[in-house]
Scaffold this active site. Structure first.
Site, short mmCIF file in Angstrom:
data_model
loop_
_atom_site.label_atom_id
_atom_site.label_comp_id
_atom_site.label_asym_id
_atom_site.label_seq_id
_atom_site.Cartn_x
_atom_site.Cartn_y
_atom_site.Cartn_z
N ASP A 1 -34.50 -10.19 -15.47
CA ASP A 1 -33.04 -10.14 -15.50
C ASP A 1 -32.53 -10.85 -16.75
OD1 ASP A 1 -30.19 -10.93 -14.84
OD2 ASP A 1 -30.70 -9.88 -12.98
N ILE A 2 -31.52 -10.29 -17.39
CA ILE A 2 -30.99 -10.92 -18.62
C ILE A 2 -30.08 -12.11 -18.31
CG2 ILE A 2 -31.19 -8.84 -20.02
CD1 ILE A 2 -28.12 -8.54 -19.72
N ASN B 1 -27.99 -5.38 -3.29
CA ASN B 1 -26.54 -5.36 -3.09
C ASN B 1 -26.06 -3.92 -3.02
OD1 ASN B 1 -26.49 -8.22 -3.44
ND2 ASN B 1 -26.54 -7.91 -5.65
N VAL C 1 -24.41 -2.83 -11.13
CA VAL C 1 -25.01 -1.66 -11.77
C VAL C 1 -25.30 -0.66 -10.65
CG1 VAL C 1 -26.95 -0.77 -13.11
CG2 VAL C 1 -26.02 -3.05 -13.63
N HIS D 1 -31.41 -1.39 -6.98
CA HIS D 1 -32.38 -2.32 -7.55
C HIS D 1 -32.56 -3.49 -6.61
CE1 HIS D 1 -28.38 -3.42 -9.09
NE2 HIS D 1 -28.81 -4.68 -9.17
N MET D 2 -33.74 -4.06 -6.67
CA MET D 2 -34.07 -5.22 -5.85
C MET D 2 -34.23 -6.41 -6.79
SD MET D 2 -37.23 -5.67 -3.22
CE MET D 2 -36.36 -4.77 -1.92
N HIS D 3 -33.54 -7.49 -6.45
CA HIS D 3 -33.69 -8.75 -7.19
C HIS D 3 -34.84 -9.52 -6.55
CE1 HIS D 3 -29.66 -8.73 -9.23
NE2 HIS D 3 -29.40 -7.91 -8.22
#
Length: 114
Positions: free
Chosen positions: A30-31, A87, A96, A100-102
């Protein structure tokens, strides 16, 4: 889909620090990390939100936690613990619109979340 940030990363139109890739899944740092380890695990196929997952996507979507757990283990976080989060839409914190999974690890997390 043409303006999807993550689709552009999959196509290598935007650089990312990629940590895992196979035919179906891409994972990158992640940025704006919220933990010492913060990796995003995404399907290469564009699916905008959790609400858009269809029956035929279940195998693909099921790979996301599998890969997240593998990455957590490779980084030494499996025993201490880690958090995975997905989310959905604005009030759920999705920014976004490509599922996606964090994967976050390396510090203690509190509850309730944010």
């Amino acid at each position: 889909m043409q303006d999807c940030l993550f689709c552009k990363i999959v196509k290598r139109e935007i650089p990312a620090d990629i940590v895992y890739e196979d035919e179906q899944v891409l994972a990158f740092n992640d940025i704006n990390p919220q933990a010492p380890t913060h990796v995003l695990v995404i399907p290469k196929q564009h699916i905008a939100t959790l609400n858009d997952i269809e029956e035929q996507d279940q195998g693909l979507v099921g790979r996301l936690p599998l890969i997240a757990a593998r990455l957590a283990g490779e980084r030494g976080h499996a025993d201490a613990g880690y958090r995975v989060v997905m989310n959905c839409n604005d009030q759920g914190g999705q920014t976004v619109y490509h599922i996606h999974m964090h994967l976050m690890a390396g510090r203690r997390f509190t509850w309730p979340a944010g």
